[in-house]
Design a protein around this motif. Structure first.
Motif, short mmCIF file in Angstrom:
data_model
loop_
_atom_site.label_atom_id
_atom_site.label_comp_id
_atom_site.label_asym_id
_atom_site.label_seq_id
_atom_site.Cartn_x
_atom_site.Cartn_y
_atom_site.Cartn_z
N TYR A 68 0.84 -1.20 0.00
CA TYR A 68 0.00 0.00 0.00
C TYR A 68 0.88 1.26 0.00
CZ TYR A 68 -3.54 3.39 1.49
OH TYR A 68 -4.37 4.48 1.58
N ILE A 69 1.90 1.27 0.84
CA ILE A 69 2.81 2.42 0.91
C ILE A 69 3.52 2.61 -0.43
CG2 ILE A 69 4.94 3.31 1.96
CD1 ILE A 69 3.92 2.05 4.62
N GLU B 170 4.11 5.96 14.99
CA GLU B 170 4.80 7.24 14.79
C GLU B 170 5.46 7.29 13.40
OE1 GLU B 170 8.67 9.55 16.58
OE2 GLU B 170 7.38 8.50 18.00
N ILE B 171 6.12 6.21 13.02
CA ILE B 171 6.75 6.16 11.69
C ILE B 171 5.68 6.20 10.60
CG2 ILE B 171 8.13 4.74 10.12
CD1 ILE B 171 9.79 6.02 12.33
N LYS C 169 2.58 11.72 6.31
CA LYS C 169 2.84 13.15 6.09
C LYS C 169 3.68 13.34 4.83
CE LYS C 169 4.06 17.12 8.93
NZ LYS C 169 4.59 17.55 10.22
N GLY C 170 4.68 12.50 4.64
CA GLY C 170 5.52 12.59 3.45
C GLY C 170 4.74 12.30 2.17
N LEU C 171 3.76 11.40 2.27
CA LEU C 171 2.94 11.05 1.11
C LEU C 171 1.76 12.00 0.93
CD1 LEU C 171 2.77 7.18 1.56
CD2 LEU C 171 3.93 8.41 -0.29
N ARG C 172 1.52 12.84 1.95
CA ARG C 172 0.38 13.75 1.96
C ARG C 172 -0.94 12.99 1.89
NH1 ARG C 172 1.86 19.38 -0.93
NH2 ARG C 172 3.78 19.70 0.21
N ILE C 173 -1.00 11.94 2.69
CA ILE C 173 -2.24 11.18 2.84
C ILE C 173 -2.57 11.13 4.32
CG2 ILE C 173 -1.87 9.78 0.77
CD1 ILE C 173 -1.11 7.45 2.64
N SER C 174 -3.75 10.68 4.63
CA SER C 174 -4.19 10.59 6.01
C SER C 174 -3.41 9.50 6.74
CB SER C 174 -5.68 10.26 6.03
OG SER C 174 -6.07 9.81 7.29
N ALA C 175 -2.93 9.83 7.93
CA ALA C 175 -2.29 8.81 8.76
C ALA C 175 -3.29 7.72 9.09
CB ALA C 175 -1.72 9.44 10.03
N TYR D 80 -2.95 3.70 9.30
CA TYR D 80 -3.28 2.97 10.53
C TYR D 80 -4.28 1.86 10.25
CZ TYR D 80 -1.15 6.88 13.15
OH TYR D 80 -0.30 7.81 13.66
N VAL D 81 -5.23 2.13 9.37
CA VAL D 81 -6.20 1.09 9.00
C VAL D 81 -5.49 -0.04 8.28
CG1 VAL D 81 -8.18 0.59 7.50
CG2 VAL D 81 -8.21 2.62 8.96
N GLN D 82 -4.62 0.29 7.34
CA GLN D 82 -3.87 -0.73 6.60
C GLN D 82 -3.00 -1.56 7.54
OE1 GLN D 82 -3.76 -1.74 3.33
NE2 GLN D 82 -5.52 -0.43 3.02
N ALA D 83 -2.46 -0.91 8.57
CA ALA D 83 -1.59 -1.61 9.51
C ALA D 83 -2.37 -2.40 10.57
CB ALA D 83 -0.67 -0.61 10.22
#
Length: 134
Positions: free
Chosen positions: A22-23, A61-62, A68-74, A78-81
């Motif tokens: 996903y990342i 945190e990572i 933030k670097g991808l400019r997407i919602s954290a 978190y859902v993917q993880a």
């Protein structure tokens, strides 16, 4: 018991692999190199590469730094993880979550207010049923 442990390990490994994919997909869609994202997220190139290949499971945190670097919602990461449960989506929710000018707290507050309005609306009888009662 050993069979259960193997099944759990397999599920965890699959989730980590899915997160990495996903990342990578989000990074490719944003047309950012691995090196650029690593710099934006404040992690090393090898570490980010291992995350994308599903060899490491990053902390919350990572994940936030990567988001933030991808400019997407954290929240999306978190859902993917598996840190958060998937929430109801729709055009309003998606728009709030995608807005890069809002921080995570602001997004959560807006979504909570929106959800309370929706619950209030759902609890009210609609206009058609009011007229038939009169």
């Amino acid at each position: 018991m050993e069979r259960v442990d193997k099944a759990v390990n397999k599920a965890v490994n699959q989730a980590v692999s899915d997160l990495g994919s996903y990342i990578r997909t989000q990074r490719n869609n944003a047309q950012i190199s691995l090196r650029q994202l690593a710099k934006l997220a404040g992690v090393s190139n090898p570490y980010l590469s291992q995350v994308e290949r599903g060899l490491r499971k990053p902390s919350a945190e990572i994940l936030q730094q990567i988001a933030k670097g991808l400019r997407i919602s954290a929240e999306a990461l978190y859902v993917q993880a598996g840190i958060l449960e998937r929430r109801e989506s729709g055009p309003v929710v998606d728009a709030v979550l995608a807005d890069p000018q809002l921080n995570e707290r602001q997004k959560q507050v807006l979504l909570d207010i929106y959800a309370s309005f929706r619950r209030e609306h759902d609890a009210e009888p609609d206009e058609d049923s009011k007229q038939t009662e009169e």
